[in-house]
Design a protein around this motif. Structure first.
Motif, PDB file in Angstrom:
ATOM      1  N   LEU A   1      37.212  58.118  40.733  1.00 45.31           N
ATOM      2  CA  LEU A   1      37.601  56.866  40.068  1.00 45.31           C
ATOM      3  C   LEU A   1      39.118  56.833  39.832  1.00 45.31           C
ATOM      4  O   LEU A   1      39.764  55.808  40.056  1.00 45.31           O
ATOM      5  CB  LEU A   1      36.841  56.702  38.750  1.00 45.31           C
ATOM      6  N   GLU A   2      39.658  57.963  39.421  1.00 40.13           N
ATOM      7  CA  GLU A   2      41.111  58.059  39.243  1.00 40.13           C
ATOM      8  C   GLU A   2      41.831  57.677  40.534  1.00 40.13           C
ATOM      9  O   GLU A   2      42.790  56.899  40.531  1.00 40.13           O
ATOM     10  CB  GLU A   2      41.449  59.527  38.958  1.00 40.13           C
ATOM     11  N   LEU A   3      41.353  58.219  41.654  1.00 37.04           N
ATOM     12  CA  LEU A   3      42.003  57.995  42.947  1.00 37.04           C
ATOM     13  C   LEU A   3      41.881  56.537  43.409  1.00 37.04           C
ATOM     14  O   LEU A   3      42.863  55.977  43.896  1.00 37.04           O
ATOM     15  CB  LEU A   3      41.420  58.945  44.001  1.00 37.04           C
ATOM     16  N   VAL A   4      40.696  55.927  43.253  1.00 37.40           N
ATOM     17  CA  VAL A   4      40.592  54.530  43.707  1.00 37.40           C
ATOM     18  C   VAL A   4      41.400  53.588  42.818  1.00 37.40           C
ATOM     19  O   VAL A   4      41.887  52.564  43.282  1.00 37.40           O
ATOM     20  CB  VAL A   4      39.148  53.980  43.841  1.00 37.40           C
ATOM     21  N   ARG A   5      41.544  53.946  41.555  1.00 40.21           N
ATOM     22  CA  ARG A   5      42.376  53.103  40.683  1.00 40.21           C
ATOM     23  C   ARG A   5      43.818  53.112  41.175  1.00 40.21           C
ATOM     24  O   ARG A   5      44.484  52.077  41.218  1.00 40.21           O
ATOM     25  CB  ARG A   5      42.303  53.574  39.231  1.00 40.21           C
ATOM     26  N   GLU A   6      44.299  54.272  41.564  1.00 42.31           N
ATOM     27  CA  GLU A   6      45.659  54.361  42.118  1.00 42.31           C
ATOM     28  C   GLU A   6      45.765  53.603  43.427  1.00 42.31           C
ATOM     29  O   GLU A   6      46.738  52.879  43.682  1.00 42.31           O
ATOM     30  CB  GLU A   6      46.040  55.836  42.348  1.00 42.31           C
ATOM     31  N   LEU A   7      44.749  53.786  44.275  1.00 33.81           N
ATOM     32  CA  LEU A   7      44.730  53.110  45.575  1.00 33.81           C
ATOM     33  C   LEU A   7      44.810  51.589  45.393  1.00 33.81           C
ATOM     34  O   LEU A   7      45.607  50.909  46.058  1.00 33.81           O
ATOM     35  CB  LEU A   7      43.432  53.486  46.308  1.00 33.81           C
ATOM     36  N   ALA A   8      44.009  51.072  44.460  1.00 31.97           N
ATOM     37  CA  ALA A   8      43.953  49.620  44.242  1.00 31.97           C
ATOM     38  C   ALA A   8      45.247  49.092  43.626  1.00 31.97           C
ATOM     39  O   ALA A   8      45.594  47.928  43.804  1.00 31.97           O
ATOM     40  CB  ALA A   8      42.755  49.267  43.369  1.00 31.97           C
ATOM     41  N   ALA A   9      45.961  49.955  42.904  1.00 34.77           N
ATOM     42  CA  ALA A   9      47.236  49.529  42.314  1.00 34.77           C
ATOM     43  C   ALA A   9      48.308  49.375  43.386  1.00 34.77           C
ATOM     44  O   ALA A   9      49.272  48.636  43.221  1.00 34.77           O
ATOM     45  CB  ALA A   9      47.670  50.535  41.245  1.00 34.77           C
ATOM     46  N   ARG A  10      48.144  50.071  44.499  1.00 36.81           N
ATOM     47  CA  ARG A  10      49.169  50.053  45.549  1.00 36.81           C
ATOM     48  C   ARG A  10      48.865  49.151  46.729  1.00 36.81           C
ATOM     49  O   ARG A  10      49.762  48.867  47.527  1.00 36.81           O
ATOM     50  CB  ARG A  10      49.340  51.477  46.115  1.00 36.81           C
ATOM     51  N   HIS A  11      47.612  48.762  46.905  1.00 36.04           N
ATOM     52  CA  HIS A  11      47.230  48.015  48.112  1.00 36.04           C
ATOM     53  C   HIS A  11      46.424  46.767  47.744  1.00 36.04           C
ATOM     54  O   HIS A  11      45.808  46.724  46.678  1.00 36.04           O
ATOM     55  CB  HIS A  11      46.406  48.920  49.048  1.00 36.04           C
ATOM     56  N   PRO A  12      46.397  45.759  48.665  1.00 35.34           N
ATOM     57  CA  PRO A  12      45.679  44.504  48.349  1.00 35.34           C
ATOM     58  C   PRO A  12      44.172  44.638  48.548  1.00 35.34           C
ATOM     59  O   PRO A  12      43.566  43.950  49.365  1.00 35.34           O
ATOM     60  CB  PRO A  12      46.283  43.506  49.346  1.00 35.34           C
ATOM     61  N   VAL A  13      43.583  45.534  47.800  1.00 32.21           N
ATOM     62  CA  VAL A  13      42.130  45.717  47.896  1.00 32.21           C
ATOM     63  C   VAL A  13      41.529  45.486  46.508  1.00 32.21           C
ATOM     64  O   VAL A  13      42.184  45.726  45.501  1.00 32.21           O
ATOM     65  CB  VAL A  13      41.768  47.149  48.379  1.00 32.21           C
ATOM     66  N   ALA A  14      40.314  44.985  46.497  1.00 32.17           N
ATOM     67  CA  ALA A  14      39.654  44.715  45.212  1.00 32.17           C
ATOM     68  C   ALA A  14      38.880  45.949  44.769  1.00 32.17           C
ATOM     69  O   ALA A  14      38.042  46.465  45.510  1.00 32.17           O
ATOM     70  CB  ALA A  14      38.724  43.523  45.352  1.00 32.17           C
ATOM     71  N   LEU A  15      39.173  46.396  43.556  1.00 30.93           N
ATOM     72  CA  LEU A  15      38.442  47.526  42.974  1.00 30.93           C
ATOM     73  C   LEU A  15      37.188  46.973  42.300  1.00 30.93           C
ATOM     74  O   LEU A  15      37.287  46.137  41.404  1.00 30.93           O
ATOM     75  CB  LEU A  15      39.344  48.239  41.958  1.00 30.93           C
ATOM     76  N   VAL A  16      36.009  47.408  42.745  1.00 31.24           N
ATOM     77  CA  VAL A  16      34.776  46.811  42.225  1.00 31.24           C
ATOM     78  C   VAL A  16      33.965  47.765  41.351  1.00 31.24           C
ATOM     79  O   VAL A  16      32.769  47.572  41.143  1.00 31.24           O
ATOM     80  CB  VAL A  16      33.893  46.221  43.359  1.00 31.24           C
ATOM     81  N   ASN A  17      34.629  48.766  40.804  1.00 31.96           N
ATOM     82  CA  ASN A  17      33.973  49.592  39.784  1.00 31.96           C
ATOM     83  C   ASN A  17      33.822  48.781  38.499  1.00 31.96           C
ATOM     84  O   ASN A  17      34.393  47.695  38.373  1.00 31.96           O
ATOM     85  CB  ASN A  17      34.791  50.865  39.510  1.00 31.96           C
ATOM     86  N   SER A  18      33.101  49.346  37.518  1.00 30.46           N
ATOM     87  CA  SER A  18      32.872  48.561  36.295  1.00 30.46           C
ATOM     88  C   SER A  18      34.108  48.494  35.402  1.00 30.46           C
ATOM     89  O   SER A  18      34.072  47.882  34.339  1.00 30.46           O
ATOM     90  CB  SER A  18      31.655  49.081  35.533  1.00 30.46           C
TER      91      SER A  18
END
Ligand SMILES: *Cc1c(COP(=O)(O)O)cnc(C)c1O
Length: 337
Positions: free
Chosen positions: A135-152
């Motif tokens: 979760l830590e890693l996808v949060r960083e990923l979503a902060a840098r790229h135009p992707v939607a983070l769909v975790n809760s």
């Protein structure tokens, strides 16, 4: 069957012209549980969230999160997942024609969920690390790229999932006194509480964690969470404060249940009530049986996901098959003996 955005649009952040990505989620059965009721000494209903299109409640949040992703022009949806978020994100991404990427803890997700994510065409990334790190890693990923983070951590997930509370209030004329619910990343308990609060009815919120993954019970993160209930194998819940607020302001509590108690409830539900849920879901019933519901008389247990998600655990817990010669006498002995 219309999806939940169409059914509850006036209570969700969607305008009439917004795109809707739906698989017909929500509207799941609520059934009485005579065996559990007798053992618990209260009137118990089961909310069968495994009846959602991908087999878990995650679909309620995902229809909203992915619809919003389309509205915002996202190219891809990503999530970290103990399995069901991955399966749901993959399905809704496929439905929307978006790319899906899901990060799961290597070797730690149930077979059915992995099969779903792969079949829906998502890129499945097996992380050498646990859910909390993913979760830590996808949060960083979503902060840098135009992707939607769909975790809760995504507000739309909570908005969609709050509709389960509306459904309970519509179905139970006399309402409910307590809600028993498994707690992992703590998004779902947050969502039910929001739904109840918006509807002006506030039952006691009883959250249950697996003993080996019970940060809210201990009041501190768990570095290496461990439990047979893989969907709630989470050591640092993202919605920690909100979950605690839901439980304290409703006069509820958060408690732990052992894997043994979870598996006993899992078997009781399947063999006694005819309801096959996954182990994490059975934590709600295990918690009610182990800790009671105070003076509540009418209780709903949320069964978050379908038993077919995790055939491995089921086969380990169930009886074995009976071999037979192919002649009537042998079959008679096998069936009636
Ligand atoms: C995700 C999930 C949970 C936990 O829900 P949280 O919102 O993470 O607390 C429980 N059971 C199942 C089957 C799940 O998929």
């Amino acid at each position: 069957m219309v999806g939940l955005i169409e059914r509850y649009r006036e209570r969700l952040p969607f305008a009439p012209e917004d795109p809707v990505v739906s698989l017909g989620e929500g509207g799941t059965p609520l059934i009485p549980a005579p065996h559990v009721s007798e053992r618990a000494g209260v009137e118990v209903w089961l909310k069968l969230e495994g009846a959602n299109p991908t087999g878990s409640f995650k679909d309620r949040g995902m229809t909203c999160a992915v619809s919003a992703a389309v509205r915002e022009g996202a190219q891809a949806v990503v999530c970290a997942s103990t399995g069901n978020t991955a399966a749901s994100a993959a399905a809704y991404a496929a439905r929307a024609g978006l790319r899906g990427a899901v990060i799961v803890p290597e070797g730690k997700i149930a077979t059915g969920k992995l099969a779903q994510a792969l079949m829906h065409g998502a890129r499945v990334i097996a992380l050498r690390g646990n859910f909390d790190r993913a979760l830590e890693l996808v949060r960083e990923l979503a902060a840098r790229h135009p992707v939607a983070l769909v975790n809760s951590v995504n507000e739309l997930r909570i908005e969609g999932q709050k509709t389960a509370a509306f459904e309970l209030l519509e179905a139970l004329e006399d309402g409910l006194d307590a809600l028993c619910i498994p707690v992992g990343n703590a998004g779902n308990i947050t969502a039910y509480w929001r739904g109840f609060t918006e509807a002006g009815r506030r039952p006691r919120m009883l959250g249950f964690q697996a003993a080996g993954a019970a940060p809210l019970v201990h009041g501190a993160p768990v570095a290496d969470p461990e439990t047979v209930a893989s969907a709630i194998r989470i050591g640092r819940p993202a919605r920690w404060e909100e979950a605690m607020d839901a439980m304290t302001s409703s006069g509820g509590a958060v408690r732990a249940v052992s894997d043994q108690q979870i598996l006993a409830a899992y078997r009781l539900l399947a063999a006694g009530e005819g309801v096959f849920c996954e182990p994490a879901s059975a934590a709600s019933v295990a918690g009610l049986l182990a800790h009671g519901a105070g003076d509540a008389r009418r209780v709903v247990c949320v069964l978050t996901g379908h038993g077919l998600k995790d055939p491995q655990t089921a086969l380990e817990q169930a009886g074995s098959v009976v071999p037979s010669e192919s002649e009537l006498g042998a079959i008679e002995r096998a069936v009636l003996g």
